[in-house]
Scaffold this motif. Structure first.
Motif, PDB file in Angstrom:
ATOM      1  N   ALA A 262       0.785  -1.212  -0.057  1.00  0.00           N
ATOM      2  CA  ALA A 262      -0.170  -0.061  -0.086  1.00  0.00           C
ATOM      3  C   ALA A 262       0.939   1.276   0.034  1.00  0.00           C
ATOM      4  O   ALA A 262       0.591   2.198  -0.590  1.00  0.00           O
ATOM      5  CB  ALA A 262      -0.948  -0.006   1.270  1.00  0.00           C
ATOM      6  N   VAL A 263       2.065   1.236   0.704  1.00  0.00           N
ATOM      7  CA  VAL A 263       3.058   2.309   0.564  1.00  0.00           C
ATOM      8  C   VAL A 263       3.407   2.660  -0.836  1.00  0.00           C
ATOM      9  O   VAL A 263       3.518   3.761  -1.245  1.00  0.00           O
ATOM     10  CB  VAL A 263       4.025   2.268   1.611  1.00  0.00           C
ATOM     11  N   ALA A 264       3.748   1.481  -1.171  1.00  0.00           N
ATOM     12  CA  ALA A 264       4.418   1.706  -2.692  1.00  0.00           C
ATOM     13  C   ALA A 264       3.425   2.282  -3.530  1.00  0.00           C
ATOM     14  O   ALA A 264       3.670   3.037  -4.461  1.00  0.00           O
ATOM     15  CB  ALA A 264       4.895   0.079  -2.975  1.00  0.00           C
TER      16      ALA A 264
ATOM     17  N   ARG B 240      16.548  -2.568   5.469  1.00  0.00           N
ATOM     18  CA  ARG B 240      16.798  -3.642   4.545  1.00  0.00           C
ATOM     19  C   ARG B 240      16.940  -3.221   3.025  1.00  0.00           C
ATOM     20  O   ARG B 240      16.204  -1.991   2.810  1.00  0.00           O
ATOM     21  CB  ARG B 240      15.600  -4.541   4.593  1.00  0.00           C
ATOM     22  N   GLY B 241      17.600  -3.777   2.503  1.00  0.00           N
ATOM     23  CA  GLY B 241      17.785  -3.368   0.729  1.00  0.00           C
ATOM     24  C   GLY B 241      16.305  -3.946   0.296  1.00  0.00           C
ATOM     25  O   GLY B 241      15.632  -4.824   0.586  1.00  0.00           O
ATOM     26  N   VAL B 242      15.755  -3.045  -0.868  1.00  0.00           N
ATOM     27  CA  VAL B 242      14.447  -3.328  -1.181  1.00  0.00           C
ATOM     28  C   VAL B 242      14.489  -2.877  -2.966  1.00  0.00           C
ATOM     29  O   VAL B 242      15.191  -2.145  -3.151  1.00  0.00           O
ATOM     30  CB  VAL B 242      13.290  -2.917  -0.609  1.00  0.00           C
ATOM     31  N   PHE B 243      13.843  -3.876  -3.646  1.00  0.00           N
ATOM     32  CA  PHE B 243      13.629  -3.298  -4.866  1.00  0.00           C
ATOM     33  C   PHE B 243      12.199  -3.274  -5.235  1.00  0.00           C
ATOM     34  O   PHE B 243      11.356  -4.235  -4.931  1.00  0.00           O
ATOM     35  CB  PHE B 243      14.403  -4.629  -5.980  1.00  0.00           C
ATOM     36  N   VAL B 244      11.727  -2.227  -5.899  1.00  0.00           N
ATOM     37  CA  VAL B 244      10.350  -2.376  -6.406  1.00  0.00           C
ATOM     38  C   VAL B 244      10.307  -2.487  -7.834  1.00  0.00           C
ATOM     39  O   VAL B 244      10.796  -1.711  -8.684  1.00  0.00           O
ATOM     40  CB  VAL B 244       9.561  -0.613  -6.045  1.00  0.00           C
ATOM     41  N   THR B 245       9.574  -3.422  -8.164  1.00  0.00           N
ATOM     42  CA  THR B 245       9.379  -3.933  -9.556  1.00  0.00           C
ATOM     43  C   THR B 245       8.013  -3.609 -10.059  1.00  0.00           C
ATOM     44  O   THR B 245       6.876  -3.902  -9.439  1.00  0.00           O
ATOM     45  CB  THR B 245       9.684  -5.257  -9.736  1.00  0.00           C
TER      46      THR B 245
ATOM     47  N   ALA C  73       3.286  -4.288 -16.044  1.00  0.00           N
ATOM     48  CA  ALA C  73       1.932  -3.665 -16.864  1.00  0.00           C
ATOM     49  C   ALA C  73       1.687  -4.699 -18.010  1.00  0.00           C
ATOM     50  O   ALA C  73       2.480  -4.838 -18.734  1.00  0.00           O
ATOM     51  CB  ALA C  73       2.084  -2.203 -17.188  1.00  0.00           C
ATOM     52  N   ARG C  74       0.638  -5.125 -17.963  1.00  0.00           N
ATOM     53  CA  ARG C  74       0.110  -6.167 -18.916  1.00  0.00           C
ATOM     54  C   ARG C  74       1.024  -7.255 -18.966  1.00  0.00           C
ATOM     55  O   ARG C  74       1.432  -7.796 -20.201  1.00  0.00           O
ATOM     56  CB  ARG C  74      -0.237  -5.514 -20.395  1.00  0.00           C
ATOM     57  N   GLY C  75       1.511  -7.411 -18.023  1.00  0.00           N
ATOM     58  CA  GLY C  75       2.512  -8.873 -17.914  1.00  0.00           C
ATOM     59  C   GLY C  75       4.142  -8.595 -18.508  1.00  0.00           C
ATOM     60  O   GLY C  75       4.802  -9.334 -18.416  1.00  0.00           O
ATOM     61  N   ARG C  76       4.297  -7.067 -18.549  1.00  0.00           N
ATOM     62  CA  ARG C  76       5.425  -6.925 -19.047  1.00  0.00           C
ATOM     63  C   ARG C  76       6.050  -6.049 -18.064  1.00  0.00           C
ATOM     64  O   ARG C  76       5.364  -5.088 -17.444  1.00  0.00           O
ATOM     65  CB  ARG C  76       5.411  -6.250 -20.382  1.00  0.00           C
ATOM     66  N   LEU C  77       7.577  -5.807 -17.985  1.00  0.00           N
ATOM     67  CA  LEU C  77       8.063  -5.069 -16.788  1.00  0.00           C
ATOM     68  C   LEU C  77       7.965  -3.505 -17.582  1.00  0.00           C
ATOM     69  O   LEU C  77       7.976  -3.244 -18.477  1.00  0.00           O
ATOM     70  CB  LEU C  77       9.831  -5.525 -17.174  1.00  0.00           C
ATOM     71  N   ARG C  78       7.576  -2.843 -16.383  1.00  0.00           N
ATOM     72  CA  ARG C  78       7.325  -1.404 -16.528  1.00  0.00           C
ATOM     73  C   ARG C  78       8.500  -0.602 -15.931  1.00  0.00           C
ATOM     74  O   ARG C  78       8.481   0.607 -16.150  1.00  0.00           O
ATOM     75  CB  ARG C  78       5.891  -1.308 -16.133  1.00  0.00           C
ATOM     76  N   GLY C  79       9.136  -1.056 -14.813  1.00  0.00           N
ATOM     77  CA  GLY C  79      10.180  -0.362 -14.094  1.00  0.00           C
ATOM     78  C   GLY C  79      10.605  -1.284 -12.940  1.00  0.00           C
ATOM     79  O   GLY C  79       9.670  -1.890 -12.478  1.00  0.00           O
ATOM     80  N   CYS C  80      11.610  -0.921 -12.675  1.00  0.00           N
ATOM     81  CA  CYS C  80      12.652  -1.499 -11.528  1.00  0.00           C
ATOM     82  C   CYS C  80      13.482  -0.612 -11.014  1.00  0.00           C
ATOM     83  O   CYS C  80      14.448  -0.302 -11.686  1.00  0.00           O
ATOM     84  CB  CYS C  80      12.917  -2.873 -11.748  1.00  0.00           C
ATOM     85  N   ILE C  81      13.485  -0.227  -9.586  1.00  0.00           N
ATOM     86  CA  ILE C  81      14.527   0.440  -9.000  1.00  0.00           C
ATOM     87  C   ILE C  81      14.695  -0.037  -7.568  1.00  0.00           C
ATOM     88  O   ILE C  81      13.729  -0.429  -6.936  1.00  0.00           O
ATOM     89  CB  ILE C  81      14.128   1.906  -8.777  1.00  0.00           C
TER      90      ILE C  81
ATOM     91  N   ARG D 243      10.236   5.976  -1.891  1.00  0.00           N
ATOM     92  CA  ARG D 243      11.094   6.313  -2.652  1.00  0.00           C
ATOM     93  C   ARG D 243      11.304   5.567  -4.029  1.00  0.00           C
ATOM     94  O   ARG D 243      11.607   6.149  -4.940  1.00  0.00           O
ATOM     95  CB  ARG D 243      12.742   6.937  -2.040  1.00  0.00           C
ATOM     96  N   CYS D 244      11.600   4.331  -3.954  1.00  0.00           N
ATOM     97  CA  CYS D 244      11.862   3.343  -4.866  1.00  0.00           C
ATOM     98  C   CYS D 244      10.895   3.171  -5.651  1.00  0.00           C
ATOM     99  O   CYS D 244      10.914   3.103  -7.045  1.00  0.00           O
ATOM    100  CB  CYS D 244      12.639   1.965  -4.364  1.00  0.00           C
TER     101      CYS D 244
END
Length: 192
Positions: free
Chosen positions: A14-16, A43-48, A51-59, A74-75
């Motif tokens: 929900a935060v993301a 902790r380290g974290v990645f947000v991926t 959209a429509r089953g395709r990668l749309r961003g990852c930081i 932030r990520c």
């Protein structure tokens, strides 16, 4: 590293989601992020984003210097707006975005033969060059151990066989991975 409760997972997602909505609609966040419990962990974290089953961003961040809640916010905003591989997410795309969070364990030096596909993510570094691939990347792309090492080297801007060079450091980590579900409220099990 104990697994998070379903309530904690939902709260972090929900935060993301809120951070992405605020960033994409150029609205300042109206709420402060909780600073206790799981939100206060470092902790380290990645947000991926998909959209429509395709990668749309990852930081993400490999090593956390701020509380997890702040890192996720932030990520998430950066994954939506600043992943250089994609144009910024538009407001009309928000309903189709699916958010996946990968919470990283601490990094450990790892011998190549100890890498387990589906369990370990990799961080390969040599000098100032670094490349990271999450554990799910190897599974999604059906990579074997050597190809996983080579792809991580390429991500670092190194030659594919750099993992065999003595000056190259190979770190492994595990992730707890969970995401929003497209059709139900259930969350997938974590990858240990």
């Amino acid at each position: 590293m104990p697994s998070l409760s379903e309530a904690d997972r939902r709260s972090l997602l929900a935060v993301a989601r809120q951070a992405i909505a605020d960033a994409v609609s150029l609205q300042p966040s109206g709420e402060g992020i909780l600073q206790n419990g799981v939100f206060a962990e470092k902790r380290g974290v990645f947000v991926t984003l998909h959209a429509r089953g395709r990668l749309r961003g990852c930081i993400g961040v490999i090593e956390a210097f701020e509380p997890l809640g702040e890192s996720i916010a932030r990520c998430a905003a950066n994954a939506a707006l600043r992943d250089p591989r994609f144009p910024p997410v538009r407001v009309e795309e928000l309903p189709e975005l699916q958010i996946e969070l990968s919470l990283l364990s601490p990094l450990e030096l790892m011998l190549p033969e100890k890498i387990e596909i589906g369990k370990h993510g990799l961080l390969i570094s040599q000098g100032s060059k670094r490349g990271l691939l999450l554990p799910q990347v190897a599974v999604e792309h059906k990579l074997g151990r050597e190809q996983f090492l080579e792809d991580t080297c390429r991500k670092a801007g190194l030659n594919a066989k750099a993992w065999q060079e003595p000056e190259t450091q190979i770190h492994g980590f595990t992730c707890e991975v969970f995401s929003e579900s497209a059709n139900t409220e259930e969350l997938p099990a974590a990858v240990d």
